[in-house]
Scaffold this motif. Sequence first.
Motif, PDB file in Angstrom:
ATOM      1  N   ALA A   1       0.835  -1.200   0.000  1.00  0.00           N
ATOM      2  CA  ALA A   1       0.000   0.000   0.000  1.00  0.00           C
ATOM      3  C   ALA A   1       0.870   1.250   0.000  1.00  0.00           C
ATOM      4  O   ALA A   1       0.519   2.262  -0.612  1.00  0.00           O
ATOM      5  CB  ALA A   1      -0.934   0.006   1.199  1.00  0.00           C
ATOM      6  N   ARG A   2       1.994   1.187   0.680  1.00  0.00           N
ATOM      7  CA  ARG A   2       2.908   2.334   0.655  1.00  0.00           C
ATOM      8  C   ARG A   2       3.419   2.579  -0.749  1.00  0.00           C
ATOM      9  O   ARG A   2       3.579   3.713  -1.177  1.00  0.00           O
ATOM     10  CB  ARG A   2       4.067   2.084   1.610  1.00  0.00           C
ATOM     11  CG  ARG A   2       3.673   2.113   3.043  1.00  0.00           C
ATOM     12  CD  ARG A   2       4.854   1.843   3.922  1.00  0.00           C
ATOM     13  NE  ARG A   2       4.424   1.709   5.308  1.00  0.00           N
ATOM     14  CZ  ARG A   2       5.086   1.057   6.220  1.00  0.00           C
ATOM     15  NH1 ARG A   2       6.228   0.461   5.913  1.00  0.00           N
ATOM     16  NH2 ARG A   2       4.631   0.975   7.444  1.00  0.00           N
TER      17      ARG A   2
ATOM     18  N   TRP B   1       1.842   1.862  -3.561  1.00  0.00           N
ATOM     19  CA  TRP B   1       0.734   2.433  -4.334  1.00  0.00           C
ATOM     20  C   TRP B   1       0.630   3.928  -4.090  1.00  0.00           C
ATOM     21  O   TRP B   1       0.399   4.699  -5.011  1.00  0.00           O
ATOM     22  CB  TRP B   1      -0.584   1.775  -3.943  1.00  0.00           C
ATOM     23  CG  TRP B   1      -0.755   0.396  -4.463  1.00  0.00           C
ATOM     24  CD1 TRP B   1      -0.373  -0.752  -3.853  1.00  0.00           C
ATOM     25  CD2 TRP B   1      -1.334   0.023  -5.699  1.00  0.00           C
ATOM     26  NE1 TRP B   1      -0.698  -1.820  -4.629  1.00  0.00           N
ATOM     27  CE2 TRP B   1      -1.290  -1.377  -5.771  1.00  0.00           C
ATOM     28  CE3 TRP B   1      -1.893   0.740  -6.745  1.00  0.00           C
ATOM     29  CZ2 TRP B   1      -1.778  -2.065  -6.858  1.00  0.00           C
ATOM     30  CZ3 TRP B   1      -2.388   0.038  -7.816  1.00  0.00           C
ATOM     31  CH2 TRP B   1      -2.326  -1.350  -7.867  1.00  0.00           C
ATOM     32  N   ARG B   2       0.764   4.310  -2.825  1.00  0.00           N
ATOM     33  CA  ARG B   2       0.672   5.737  -2.501  1.00  0.00           C
ATOM     34  C   ARG B   2       1.791   6.521  -3.155  1.00  0.00           C
ATOM     35  O   ARG B   2       1.579   7.639  -3.623  1.00  0.00           O
ATOM     36  CB  ARG B   2       0.705   5.935  -0.992  1.00  0.00           C
ATOM     37  CG  ARG B   2      -0.543   5.486  -0.317  1.00  0.00           C
ATOM     38  CD  ARG B   2      -0.506   5.818   1.163  1.00  0.00           C
ATOM     39  NE  ARG B   2      -1.529   5.061   1.856  1.00  0.00           N
ATOM     40  CZ  ARG B   2      -1.302   4.300   2.904  1.00  0.00           C
ATOM     41  NH1 ARG B   2      -0.084   4.202   3.404  1.00  0.00           N
ATOM     42  NH2 ARG B   2      -2.274   3.642   3.468  1.00  0.00           N
TER      43      ARG B   2
ATOM     44  N   ALA C   1       0.945   6.889  -6.833  1.00  0.00           N
ATOM     45  CA  ALA C   1      -0.152   7.853  -6.989  1.00  0.00           C
ATOM     46  C   ALA C   1       0.350   9.280  -6.802  1.00  0.00           C
ATOM     47  O   ALA C   1      -0.077  10.186  -7.524  1.00  0.00           O
ATOM     48  CB  ALA C   1      -1.264   7.547  -6.002  1.00  0.00           C
ATOM     49  N   ALA C   2       1.253   9.483  -5.873  1.00  0.00           N
ATOM     50  CA  ALA C   2       1.794  10.821  -5.645  1.00  0.00           C
ATOM     51  C   ALA C   2       2.614  11.292  -6.839  1.00  0.00           C
ATOM     52  O   ALA C   2       2.527  12.458  -7.249  1.00  0.00           O
ATOM     53  CB  ALA C   2       2.647  10.833  -4.379  1.00  0.00           C
TER      54      ALA C   2
END
Length: 83
Positions: free
Chosen positions: A21-22, A24-25, A28-29
């Motif tokens: 999940a980190r 993915w973030r 996305a950023a």
Amino acid sequence: MAGCADRRAPRPGTSRRRRSARGWRAVAAVRASVARQYYLTIPDGLTEAARIDRLNEYGIWARMVLPLSKPAPASLALTKPLR
């Protein structure tokens, strides 16, 4: 060999899903940053000319910004496989 297995084990309290999940973030950023930087390259003179032609904010976006921003989704689509 017991020491080798300990190094590969995740830290206590973190699961494999949480670590992904980190990632993915982060992706996305980066994608949001690329899109923002592209929109900032659109000259202010174009939006000012559209305001002179009596376009509202939606009209400026639909008739000026959206057609000019077609390369942005293309470049963002190239980063999609990085997930």
